[in-house]
Design a protein around this motif. Structure first.
Motif, PDB file in Angstrom:
ATOM      1  N   ASP A   1      24.750  13.686 -11.931  1.00  0.00           N
ATOM      2  CA  ASP A   1      26.199  13.872 -12.076  1.00  0.00           C
ATOM      3  C   ASP A   1      26.612  13.816 -13.537  1.00  0.00           C
ATOM      4  O   ASP A   1      27.444  14.626 -13.985  1.00  0.00           O
ATOM      5  CB  ASP A   1      26.958  12.803 -11.278  1.00  0.00           C
ATOM      6  CG  ASP A   1      26.926  13.061  -9.781  1.00  0.00           C
ATOM      7  OD1 ASP A   1      26.604  14.193  -9.383  1.00  0.00           O
ATOM      8  OD2 ASP A   1      27.222  12.121  -9.024  1.00  0.00           O
ATOM      9  N   PHE A   2      26.065  12.858 -14.289  1.00  0.00           N
ATOM     10  CA  PHE A   2      26.410  12.770 -15.706  1.00  0.00           C
ATOM     11  C   PHE A   2      26.022  14.061 -16.428  1.00  0.00           C
ATOM     12  O   PHE A   2      26.806  14.617 -17.201  1.00  0.00           O
ATOM     13  CB  PHE A   2      25.695  11.585 -16.371  1.00  0.00           C
ATOM     14  CG  PHE A   2      25.841  11.573 -17.868  1.00  0.00           C
ATOM     15  CD1 PHE A   2      26.900  10.926 -18.462  1.00  0.00           C
ATOM     16  CD2 PHE A   2      24.926  12.253 -18.686  1.00  0.00           C
ATOM     17  CE1 PHE A   2      27.073  10.942 -19.842  1.00  0.00           C
ATOM     18  CE2 PHE A   2      25.083  12.276 -20.072  1.00  0.00           C
ATOM     19  CZ  PHE A   2      26.166  11.622 -20.640  1.00  0.00           C
TER      20      PHE A   2
ATOM     21  N   ASP B   1      28.242  17.051 -15.524  1.00  0.00           N
ATOM     22  CA  ASP B   1      29.549  16.993 -16.198  1.00  0.00           C
ATOM     23  C   ASP B   1      29.417  17.349 -17.677  1.00  0.00           C
ATOM     24  O   ASP B   1      30.285  18.038 -18.236  1.00  0.00           O
ATOM     25  CB  ASP B   1      30.154  15.596 -16.049  1.00  0.00           C
ATOM     26  CG  ASP B   1      30.602  15.303 -14.625  1.00  0.00           C
ATOM     27  OD1 ASP B   1      30.781  16.265 -13.849  1.00  0.00           O
ATOM     28  OD2 ASP B   1      30.748  14.112 -14.289  1.00  0.00           O
TER      29      ASP B   1
ATOM     30  N   GLY C   1      22.874   9.394 -21.767  1.00  0.00           N
ATOM     31  CA  GLY C   1      23.210   9.557 -20.362  1.00  0.00           C
ATOM     32  C   GLY C   1      23.002   8.291 -19.567  1.00  0.00           C
ATOM     33  O   GLY C   1      22.768   7.210 -20.118  1.00  0.00           O
ATOM     34  N   ASP C   2      23.048   8.429 -18.242  1.00  0.00           N
ATOM     35  CA  ASP C   2      22.916   7.254 -17.365  1.00  0.00           C
ATOM     36  C   ASP C   2      21.859   7.464 -16.281  1.00  0.00           C
ATOM     37  O   ASP C   2      21.881   6.805 -15.256  1.00  0.00           O
ATOM     38  CB  ASP C   2      24.267   6.911 -16.732  1.00  0.00           C
ATOM     39  CG  ASP C   2      24.792   8.017 -15.802  1.00  0.00           C
ATOM     40  OD1 ASP C   2      24.092   9.040 -15.626  1.00  0.00           O
ATOM     41  OD2 ASP C   2      25.896   7.845 -15.253  1.00  0.00           O
TER      42      ASP C   2
END
Length: 327
Positions: free
Chosen positions: A214-215, A218, A209-210
């Motif tokens: 939001d990541f 999704d 992930g980041d």
């Protein structure tokens, strides 16, 4: 002030500089007088007397994430209480500032030492090439041949998360990691795999992930059918919250169908629905350890060995035994 406290000027100085081997009653009496007089150290005078600026420089990889921000705030608070000032510069916030430029900016302010918070492996590699000339401490999970190091125990934190899920009966767990160039993310990912393997948990590829909700949202919304895995360990709380939201919108119940564990214990972790099981990092203790180690280096005293601050698991309502999954 020394006369009011009934001690020598040297004793007052030692209390202000947090020297050891001072009687607790004496230390308390001096601190009470300092508070009564609302005393503030004269930084310019102290700098002239000691040839030190009493200023710590901080390079922080990002001021957006909860962990880096909390570490910086803890260091600022601890430094202020000890008569030190902090100057900070953020890397990676869109200004294309190089480590060399950031260091040059800080050294022009006459810093006595440098602290690097939430580093990436790329930024550490860049720092190794620089001639710095002052003590450098990196907040990172492993010892380093070039720098002082201190951290919250990332490996222990990840192990606590896995142990908790296994104790509930989960044997199929996935990990949503942070970006693996971040040293903390890599430490949590490696510790997850090691602990999962030790417990005989099914090995699955990680989801990189980041750090953002939001990541994770999704990712969770993209799950078509109820997966075989029964739990998710997210590398930070932002992603854990995004997972809970996405799973809810996808029609999967947390924790009845999938359990979720986060990392950090952000302020909202106990208020999301369901309240988030997570690993707490003691940033206050981290700030104290950073300053203690840097002050020892600045003052040419014996430097403490690398300190790892214990992590703590907080069990809330986002985790439960796997139910009705054939386990």
């Amino acid at each position: 002030m020394a006369q009011i406290a009934g001690v020598s000027h040297m004793t007052v100085s030692r209390v202000l500089n947090n020297y050891p081997h001072i009687k607790e009653a004496t230390r308390r009496r001096v601190l009470e007088v300092i508070e009564e007089l609302d005393y503030r150290p004269n930084m310019a005078a102290r700098a002239l007397a000691t040839q030190k600026s009493q200023r710590i420089g901080v390079l922080v990889e990002s001021t957006v994430g909860f962990g880096p921000t909390s570490t910086l705030r803890a260091l600022q608070s601890t430094a202020r209480a000890s008569g030190y000032a902090v100057s900070s510069i953020a890397l990676g916030d869109g200004d294309e500032l190089s480590p060399q430029q950031a260091l040059d900016n800080l050294t022009t302010q006459g810093i006595d030492a440098l602290c690097v918070v939430a580093p990436r492996s790329s930024s550490i590699a860049a720092l190794r090439k620089l001639s710095i000339g002052i003590p450098v401490l990196v907040v990172k999970p492993d010892m380093d041949p070039s720098f002082l190091t201190v951290s919250v125990d990332q490996q222990q934190g990840a192990a606590l998360a896995v142990d908790h899920l296994v104790s509930l009966g989960h044997r199929d767990i996935i990990h949503v990691s942070g970006p693996l160039d971040w040293l903390d993310a890599r430490a949590r990912e490696r510790a997850f795999h090691a602990r999962a393997k030790a417990w005989g948990v099914r090995e699955r590829p990680i989801v990189v992930g980041d750090w953002t909700a939001d990541f994770a949202y999704d990712f969770a919304k993209g799950i078509r059918d109820l997966p075989d895995y029964t739990a998710i360990f997210a590398a930070n709380d932002d992603m854990a919250v995004g997972l809970v939201h996405g799973l809810h919108d996808r029609g999967f119940a947390v924790p009845d169908e999938i359990s979720v564990v986060g990392f950090d214990d952000i302020p909202l972790a106990s208020h999301v629905l369901p309240p988030l099981t997570t690993v707490r990092q003691n940033f206050r203790a981290l700030g104290v350890s950073v300053l203690d180690m840097l002050r020892a280096a600045i003052e040419d005293r014996e430097i403490p060995r690398m300190t790892k601050i214990p992590a703590e698991l907080l069990v809330r309502s986002s985790t439960a035994p796997p139910r009705g999954r054939g386990r």
